[in-house]
Design a protein around this motif. Structure first.
Motif, short mmCIF file in Angstrom:
data_model
loop_
_atom_site.label_atom_id
_atom_site.label_comp_id
_atom_site.label_asym_id
_atom_site.label_seq_id
_atom_site.Cartn_x
_atom_site.Cartn_y
_atom_site.Cartn_z
N VAL A 16 0.83 -1.21 0.00
CA VAL A 16 0.00 0.00 0.00
C VAL A 16 0.86 1.25 0.00
O VAL A 16 0.64 2.19 -0.79
CB VAL A 16 -0.96 -0.02 1.22
CG1 VAL A 16 -1.67 1.33 1.34
CG2 VAL A 16 -1.97 -1.14 1.09
N GLN A 17 1.86 1.28 0.90
CA GLN A 17 2.70 2.48 0.96
C GLN A 17 3.51 2.67 -0.32
O GLN A 17 3.76 3.79 -0.77
CB GLN A 17 3.59 2.45 2.20
CG GLN A 17 4.67 1.37 2.23
CD GLN A 17 5.94 1.77 1.51
OE1 GLN A 17 6.32 2.95 1.54
NE2 GLN A 17 6.60 0.80 0.87
N ALA A 18 3.93 1.54 -0.93
CA ALA A 18 4.67 1.63 -2.20
C ALA A 18 3.78 2.24 -3.28
O ALA A 18 4.24 3.09 -4.06
CB ALA A 18 5.16 0.25 -2.62
N PHE A 19 2.52 1.84 -3.31
CA PHE A 19 1.59 2.40 -4.29
C PHE A 19 1.37 3.90 -4.03
O PHE A 19 1.37 4.71 -4.97
CB PHE A 19 0.26 1.66 -4.21
CG PHE A 19 -0.83 2.27 -5.05
CD1 PHE A 19 -0.88 2.06 -6.42
CD2 PHE A 19 -1.80 3.09 -4.46
CE1 PHE A 19 -1.88 2.64 -7.19
CE2 PHE A 19 -2.79 3.67 -5.23
CZ PHE A 19 -2.84 3.45 -6.60
N THR A 125 12.18 8.25 -1.91
CA THR A 125 12.05 6.84 -1.54
C THR A 125 10.73 6.62 -0.81
O THR A 125 10.07 7.57 -0.37
CB THR A 125 13.20 6.41 -0.62
OG1 THR A 125 13.09 7.10 0.64
CG2 THR A 125 14.56 6.71 -1.23
N ASP A 126 10.38 5.35 -0.68
CA ASP A 126 9.19 5.01 0.11
C ASP A 126 9.58 4.91 1.59
O ASP A 126 10.74 5.15 1.96
CB ASP A 126 8.56 3.72 -0.40
CG ASP A 126 9.53 2.54 -0.35
OD1 ASP A 126 10.55 2.63 0.38
OD2 ASP A 126 9.27 1.54 -1.03
N MET A 133 12.25 6.86 -6.66
CA MET A 133 11.51 7.55 -7.72
C MET A 133 12.29 8.81 -8.10
O MET A 133 12.70 9.58 -7.24
CB MET A 133 10.12 7.93 -7.24
CG MET A 133 9.19 6.74 -6.98
SD MET A 133 9.51 5.88 -5.43
CE MET A 133 8.96 7.08 -4.22
N VAL A 134 12.50 8.98 -9.40
CA VAL A 134 13.35 10.07 -9.89
C VAL A 134 12.51 11.10 -10.63
O VAL A 134 11.60 10.75 -11.40
CB VAL A 134 14.46 9.54 -10.82
CG1 VAL A 134 15.34 10.68 -11.32
CG2 VAL A 134 15.30 8.49 -10.09
N SER A 135 12.83 12.37 -10.41
CA SER A 135 12.15 13.46 -11.12
C SER A 135 13.16 14.54 -11.48
O SER A 135 14.00 14.92 -10.65
CB SER A 135 11.04 14.05 -10.23
OG SER A 135 10.48 15.20 -10.84
N GLU A 136 13.08 15.02 -12.71
CA GLU A 136 13.93 16.13 -13.16
C GLU A 136 13.13 17.42 -13.03
O GLU A 136 12.08 17.57 -13.67
CB GLU A 136 14.36 15.92 -14.61
CG GLU A 136 15.12 14.63 -14.87
CD GLU A 136 16.49 14.61 -14.22
OE1 GLU A 136 16.99 15.71 -13.88
OE2 GLU A 136 17.04 13.51 -14.04
#
Length: 374
Positions: A16-19, A125-126, A133-136
């Motif tokens: 659940v937390q990963a989602f 991270t979770d 998870m990466v974001s530019e």
């Protein structure tokens, strides 16, 4: 049985937390870096502010904030950094719900330039720190590092000599466009300058009195090139500092300056020049232009400067150039044959073996560089 339920609950919690984190980790996360001062001089200190805000109820246990900038900005805090061809920073932060973190990163501007930070990379991270998870994130902040005017004692003497040569000639040429007053007519006066209105009013011949401007209009050429096969940046950078010092000097004396170079602006791609510079109001734009000069993109003397040099053979002209090879000296000999009011400020290393042609010797003002100082 209890252990089985714990394992089952933990598994469900993990899924659940990963989602949730996969979908919502970036929501409400605001990041920014910006230079607190828009401009500094070489050797001065500045501050880069790093801001991270989590405007939601979901905590971020570990958030990596990455960005890069020039290695010419030397940061005091070197933790979480790698310096190679650039300065790379990787901060790891824990950002609780509805919290804002502001960090101040002190640095010193080691070298003239125009510096930008256009992007940040966020790695979230979770809760279990098992997934990333990466974001530019685009951002934009800029810093000008101005060249520090050359202030060495030996150059101060050179500057005094240069001022003496130019300023003592101020009464050699009149400016027909600058009106100073009206005086009595003298036999040597040109009848074109008779002021007929005053003549009619007084019954005596009156003439317009003009100002002298040989000291006010000065052309400065900066020609950057390498005199040897070894491309040393120090003489070129010091030539830019000397140009800054000359401009500061002549603006303080009320001169009107024209400036020409063979160097491109790294932002506009245009060759740097200033058609008219007369007061301190031009100072900021002038220094910004110097900061943006790209000394890797240089044009030849014949291509860019020769025609401009010979356009006005009566103006007081200063050349700042560390390049003393025979091809340039040949052009300068041709010019000084027509205009004696020419001065070559020649920055050179102590080991420089350039031989100056005898026709140019009295026009050359050598500046022996003391090293890579700012």
């Amino acid at each position: 049985m209890v252990i089985l339920w714990i394992v089952l609950f933990t598994g469900i919690l993990y899924v659940v937390q990963a989602f949730i984190y996969e979908k919502y980790w970036k929501v409400g996360v605001l990041t920014q870096v910006h230079f607190r001062q828009p401009a500094i001089f070489e050797g001065e200190k500045g501050v880069l502010e790093e801001v991270v805000e989590n405007a939601k109820a979901l905590p971020i246990v570990a958030l990596k904030v990455k960005f890069q900038t020039s290695r010419n900005l030397r940061f005091t805090d070197v933790t979480n950094t790698v310096v190679t061809d650039n300065y790379y920073r990787n901060d790891i932060l824990s950002v609780m719900p509805y919290r804002k973190i502001v960090r101040e990163l002190d640095f010193t501007g080691q070298r003239r330039g125009y510096y930008c930070i256009d992007e940040m990379t966020l790695v979230g991270t979770d809760l279990f720190m098992q997934r990333q998870m990466v974001s530019e994130n685009p951002c934009h902040t800029t810093l000008y590092v101005y060249p520090k005017p050359y202030r060495h004692q030996a150059f101060s003497l050179t500057l005094q000599k240069l001022n003496g040569e130019i300023l003592t000639k101020r009464h050699l040429m009149e400016d027909p466009f600058e009106f100073r007053g009206i005086r009595e007519y003298e036999p040597y006066d040109d009848i074109r300058f008779i002021h007929w209105k005053s003549t009619a009013k007084t019954g005596e011949l009156k003439v317009i009195q003009k100002n002298y401007t040989a000291t006010k209009n000065i052309r400065i050429f900066m020609y950057l090139n390498h005199s040897t096969m070894i491309h040393r940046e120090e003489p070129l950078e010091n030539s830019i500092r000397i140009l800054a010092s000359l401009v500061e000097n002549y603006l303080s004396l009320g001169s009107c300056l024209e400036i020409y170079s063979n160097c491109e602006d790294c932002v506009t791609g245009q060759i740097f020049s200033v058609k008219k510079m007369q007061n301190a109001g031009y100072r900021e734009n002038f220094y910004k232009a110097l900061a943006r000069l790209d000394i890797t993109k240089l044009h030849t003397f014949e291509e860019n400067m020769e025609e401009k040099l010979f356009q006005d053979i009566n103006a007081a002209t200063i050349l700042v150039s560390p390049y003393g090879n025979a091809d340039l000296q040949e052009k300068l000999r041709e010019y000084v044959w027509q205009n004696d009011s020419f001065y070559w400020v020649f920055p050179k290393r102590k080991d420089d073996t350039t031989v100056i042609h005898e026709a140019l010797e009295r026009h050359v003002l050598p500046v022996v560089l003391e090293g890579k100082e700012v």
